[in-house]
Design a protein around this motif. Structure first.
Motif, PDB file in Angstrom:
ATOM      1  N   MET A  26      12.179 -29.800 -28.039  1.00  0.00           N
ATOM      2  CA  MET A  26      12.872 -28.675 -28.658  1.00  0.00           C
ATOM      3  C   MET A  26      14.291 -29.085 -29.046  1.00  0.00           C
ATOM      4  N   HIS A  27      14.728 -28.640 -30.220  1.00  0.00           N
ATOM      5  CA  HIS A  27      16.105 -28.878 -30.643  1.00  0.00           C
ATOM      6  C   HIS A  27      17.000 -27.825 -30.009  1.00  0.00           C
ATOM      7  N   TRP A  28      17.954 -28.259 -29.173  1.00  0.00           N
ATOM      8  CA  TRP A  28      18.815 -27.284 -28.527  1.00  0.00           C
ATOM      9  C   TRP A  28      20.164 -27.885 -28.173  1.00  0.00           C
ATOM     10  N   VAL A  29      21.167 -27.011 -28.070  1.00  0.00           N
ATOM     11  CA  VAL A  29      22.472 -27.362 -27.527  1.00  0.00           C
ATOM     12  C   VAL A  29      22.897 -26.196 -26.645  1.00  0.00           C
ATOM     13  N   CYS A  30      23.872 -26.428 -25.785  1.00  0.00           N
ATOM     14  CA  CYS A  30      24.244 -25.365 -24.864  1.00  0.00           C
ATOM     15  C   CYS A  30      25.734 -25.368 -24.572  1.00  0.00           C
ATOM     16  N   TRP A  31      26.186 -24.228 -24.099  1.00  0.00           N
ATOM     17  CA  TRP A  31      27.563 -24.084 -23.626  1.00  0.00           C
ATOM     18  C   TRP A  31      27.506 -23.990 -22.101  1.00  0.00           C
ATOM     19  N   GLY A  32      28.313 -24.811 -21.445  1.00  0.00           N
ATOM     20  CA  GLY A  32      28.409 -24.710 -19.985  1.00  0.00           C
ATOM     21  C   GLY A  32      27.153 -25.116 -19.260  1.00  0.00           C
ATOM     22  N   SER A  33      26.405 -26.060 -19.788  1.00  0.00           N
ATOM     23  CA  SER A  33      25.170 -26.480 -19.137  1.00  0.00           C
ATOM     24  C   SER A  33      25.445 -27.073 -17.756  1.00  0.00           C
ATOM     25  N   PRO A  34      24.569 -26.791 -16.780  1.00  0.00           N
ATOM     26  CA  PRO A  34      24.691 -27.464 -15.481  1.00  0.00           C
ATOM     27  C   PRO A  34      24.215 -28.914 -15.535  1.00  0.00           C
ATOM     28  N   PHE A  35      23.689 -29.341 -16.677  1.00  0.00           N
ATOM     29  CA  PHE A  35      23.144 -30.697 -16.817  1.00  0.00           C
ATOM     30  C   PHE A  35      24.014 -31.518 -17.763  1.00  0.00           C
ATOM     31  N   ASP A  36      24.534 -32.623 -17.278  1.00  0.00           N
ATOM     32  CA  ASP A  36      25.370 -33.461 -18.128  1.00  0.00           C
ATOM     33  C   ASP A  36      24.563 -34.256 -19.145  1.00  0.00           C
ATOM     34  N   ASP A  37      23.251 -34.373 -18.940  1.00  0.00           N
ATOM     35  CA  ASP A  37      22.441 -35.184 -19.853  1.00  0.00           C
ATOM     36  C   ASP A  37      21.883 -34.379 -21.021  1.00  0.00           C
ATOM     37  N   SER A  38      22.255 -33.099 -21.125  1.00  0.00           N
ATOM     38  CA  SER A  38      21.821 -32.289 -22.267  1.00  0.00           C
ATOM     39  C   SER A  38      22.909 -32.317 -23.342  1.00  0.00           C
ATOM     40  N   GLU A  39      22.591 -31.791 -24.525  1.00  0.00           N
ATOM     41  CA  GLU A  39      23.573 -31.699 -25.607  1.00  0.00           C
ATOM     42  C   GLU A  39      24.439 -30.468 -25.355  1.00  0.00           C
ATOM     43  N   ILE A  48      23.573 -20.131 -24.110  1.00  0.00           N
ATOM     44  CA  ILE A  48      24.854 -19.850 -23.466  1.00  0.00           C
ATOM     45  C   ILE A  48      24.588 -18.916 -22.288  1.00  0.00           C
ATOM     46  N   GLY A  49      25.640 -18.586 -21.544  1.00  0.00           N
ATOM     47  CA  GLY A  49      25.476 -17.618 -20.455  1.00  0.00           C
ATOM     48  C   GLY A  49      25.755 -18.204 -19.092  1.00  0.00           C
ATOM     49  N   THR A  50      25.398 -17.460 -18.070  1.00  0.00           N
ATOM     50  CA  THR A  50      25.725 -17.828 -16.698  1.00  0.00           C
ATOM     51  C   THR A  50      24.921 -19.022 -16.207  1.00  0.00           C
ATOM     52  N   THR A  51      25.545 -19.804 -15.328  1.00  0.00           N
ATOM     53  CA  THR A  51      24.799 -20.876 -14.647  1.00  0.00           C
ATOM     54  C   THR A  51      24.226 -20.373 -13.330  1.00  0.00           C
ATOM     55  N   GLN A  52      24.447 -19.095 -13.024  1.00  0.00           N
ATOM     56  CA  GLN A  52      23.931 -18.527 -11.780  1.00  0.00           C
ATOM     57  C   GLN A  52      22.468 -18.104 -11.926  1.00  0.00           C
ATOM     58  N   ASN A  53      21.748 -18.846 -12.728  1.00  0.00           N
ATOM     59  CA  ASN A  53      20.319 -18.599 -12.919  1.00  0.00           C
ATOM     60  C   ASN A  53      19.645 -19.953 -13.112  1.00  0.00           C
ATOM     61  N   GLN A  54      19.447 -20.644 -12.012  1.00  0.00           N
ATOM     62  CA  GLN A  54      18.910 -22.006 -12.035  1.00  0.00           C
ATOM     63  C   GLN A  54      17.550 -22.067 -12.715  1.00  0.00           C
ATOM     64  N   ALA A  55      16.690 -21.086 -12.446  1.00  0.00           N
ATOM     65  CA  ALA A  55      15.331 -21.112 -13.001  1.00  0.00           C
ATOM     66  C   ALA A  55      15.356 -21.092 -14.527  1.00  0.00           C
ATOM     67  N   ALA A  56      16.257 -20.297 -15.096  1.00  0.00           N
ATOM     68  CA  ALA A  56      16.337 -20.201 -16.552  1.00  0.00           C
ATOM     69  C   ALA A  56      16.795 -21.530 -17.154  1.00  0.00           C
ATOM     70  N   TRP A  57      17.807 -22.147 -16.560  1.00  0.00           N
ATOM     71  CA  TRP A  57      18.285 -23.429 -17.073  1.00  0.00           C
ATOM     72  C   TRP A  57      17.236 -24.523 -16.915  1.00  0.00           C
ATOM     73  N   ASP A  58      16.489 -24.512 -15.811  1.00  0.00           N
ATOM     74  CA  ASP A  58      15.408 -25.484 -15.624  1.00  0.00           C
ATOM     75  C   ASP A  58      14.342 -25.312 -16.712  1.00  0.00           C
ATOM     76  N   TYR A  59      14.060 -24.058 -17.048  1.00  0.00           N
ATOM     77  CA  TYR A  59      13.074 -23.756 -18.084  1.00  0.00           C
ATOM     78  C   TYR A  59      13.499 -24.351 -19.423  1.00  0.00           C
ATOM     79  N   TYR A  60      14.765 -24.139 -19.796  1.00  0.00           N
ATOM     80  CA  TYR A  60      15.218 -24.645 -21.100  1.00  0.00           C
ATOM     81  C   TYR A  60      15.393 -26.157 -21.098  1.00  0.00           C
ATOM     82  N   ARG A  61      15.745 -26.706 -19.957  1.00  0.00           N
ATOM     83  CA  ARG A  61      15.836 -28.164 -19.894  1.00  0.00           C
ATOM     84  C   ARG A  61      14.457 -28.796 -20.108  1.00  0.00           C
TER      85      ARG A  61
END
Length: 349
Positions: A159-172, A139-152
């Motif tokens: 990795m088993h993961w889900v997210c809130w407010g993901s910038p990626f529509d193809d994630s869970e 969860i958290g801010t989308t104003q950190n592209q590098a962090a979201w790229d890392y988790y994607r």
């Protein structure tokens, strides 16, 4: 005889999952699944099993269960922050969501491991590899592209993961019902008599919710024969500062407006402060409504109307979706229901 006067100690019997199953009227395998938080088990059955276990004073041997299943019984929750952001300045929405996630995990028999991460020095998501957690909620801010790229990238590696407010529509992902919520906010303003309603938000932000909220607003405006009007926020700033700068641009444009729908409460609070400093009275000169239902909105002057997601449902849906991902089962729910919080900032007369 002395021996006849000796009292025999009562035999103690170890309560097993079979005893719990008999008490709850279910199979032993259902007991195991229910106490492990398996989403396949219905909430009613899980509660019945939990009550039977409590009545019989049955406790799961977590160490044995972990050895048997290969699971840790822990879920990791990663909170992505803006680089170098002071943790006390995090969006209050994030803390509310974090609390309901931890509560939902606990109700399903899981512990939570929470980590706040913002940059290369502390991005670390290999909890499954290190046998620290069975999966991750991000969860958290989308104003950190590098962090979201890392988790994607970790997600693509298995990795088993889900997210809130993901910038990626193809994630869970799980999100608020943003479209319906924005329609509700706009309809509320229209019913209050406002007609020149601007939206402060973004169509290009990595925060996909903002685009969804603008679309809901624009749809309802057109249905009412009104012209939608988007005032774009500047990226890379705090939400409050985004709201302040958007208001300055709005006032400088010379275009008349009598209400504002801000796509999140923190932006709305910045709007409120900037308008007040400019001598614009809320709601007499301008109605104002936000989105997220954070606690601070209720204590603004005047109290801010908002659209609030069901936080408890959000936490439960995130945990249940992650458990479904881990189990390889379907979990189609993605949208958290929302409600209108009508307060003084939209109340005329």
């Amino acid at each position: 005889m002395d021996g006849d006067n000796t009292k025999q100690k009562p035999r103690t019997f170890r309560v097993t999952s079979f005893d719990v199953a008999a008490e709850a009227g279910v199979s032993q395998s259902t007991v195991s699944r229910a106490l492990a938080g398996d989403p396949v088990v219905s909430e009613a059955t899980r509660l019945r099993v939990a009550e039977a276990a409590r009545k019989l004073n049955y406790h799961v041997d977590n160490n044995a269960a972990r050895l048997r299943t290969g699971r840790t019984g822990t879920l990791a929750v990663v909170v992505i922050c803006r680089p170098d952001e002071d943790r006390k300045d995090l969006n209050p929405f994030t803390y509310s969501l974090l609390g309901t996630i931890c509560a939902a995990a606990s109700a399903r028999g899981y512990e939570t491991l929470v980590s706040f991460q913002d940059g290369p020095q502390n991005l670390s998501g290999r909890y499954e590899e290190q046998r620290k957690a069975d999966g991750i909620i991000v969860i958290g801010t989308t104003q950190n592209q590098a962090a979201w790229d890392y988790y994607r990238e970790l997600g693509e590696s298995g990795m088993h993961w889900v997210c809130w407010g993901s910038p990626f529509d193809d994630s869970e992902w799980i999100r608020s019902d943003n479209h319906a919520g924005a329609r509700l906010a706009t309809d509320h303003l229209i019913e209050a008599g406002f007609r020149q309603i601007a939206c402060i938000g973004s169509l290009d932000s990595l925060q996909r919710q903002f685009g969804e909220r603008y679309e809901g607003y624009a749809e309802r405006m057109r249905e009412a024969g009104l012209e939608p009007w988007l005032v774009e926020i500047e990226e890379g700033l705090s939400r409050e500062e985004q709201g302040r700068r958007a208001v300055r641009a709005l006032l400088a444009s010379g275009k008349e407006f009598d209400a504002i729908f801000a796509v999140c409460d923190e932006i709305a609070l910045g709007v409120l402060r900037e308008l007040t400093e400019a001598g614009v009275r809320i709601p007499d000169d301008c109605g104002l409504i936000g989105f997220d239902g954070i606690r601070a909105s209720a204590h603004a002057m005047p109290p801010l109307s908002s659209i609030q997601p069901d936080f408890s449902a959000a936490g439960a849906m995130l945990v249940d979706k992650l458990l479904a991902v881990i189990a390889g089962t379907a979990h189609e729910q993605r949208r958290v229901p929302v409600t209108l919080l009508a307060r003084a900032s939209t109340r005329r007369g």
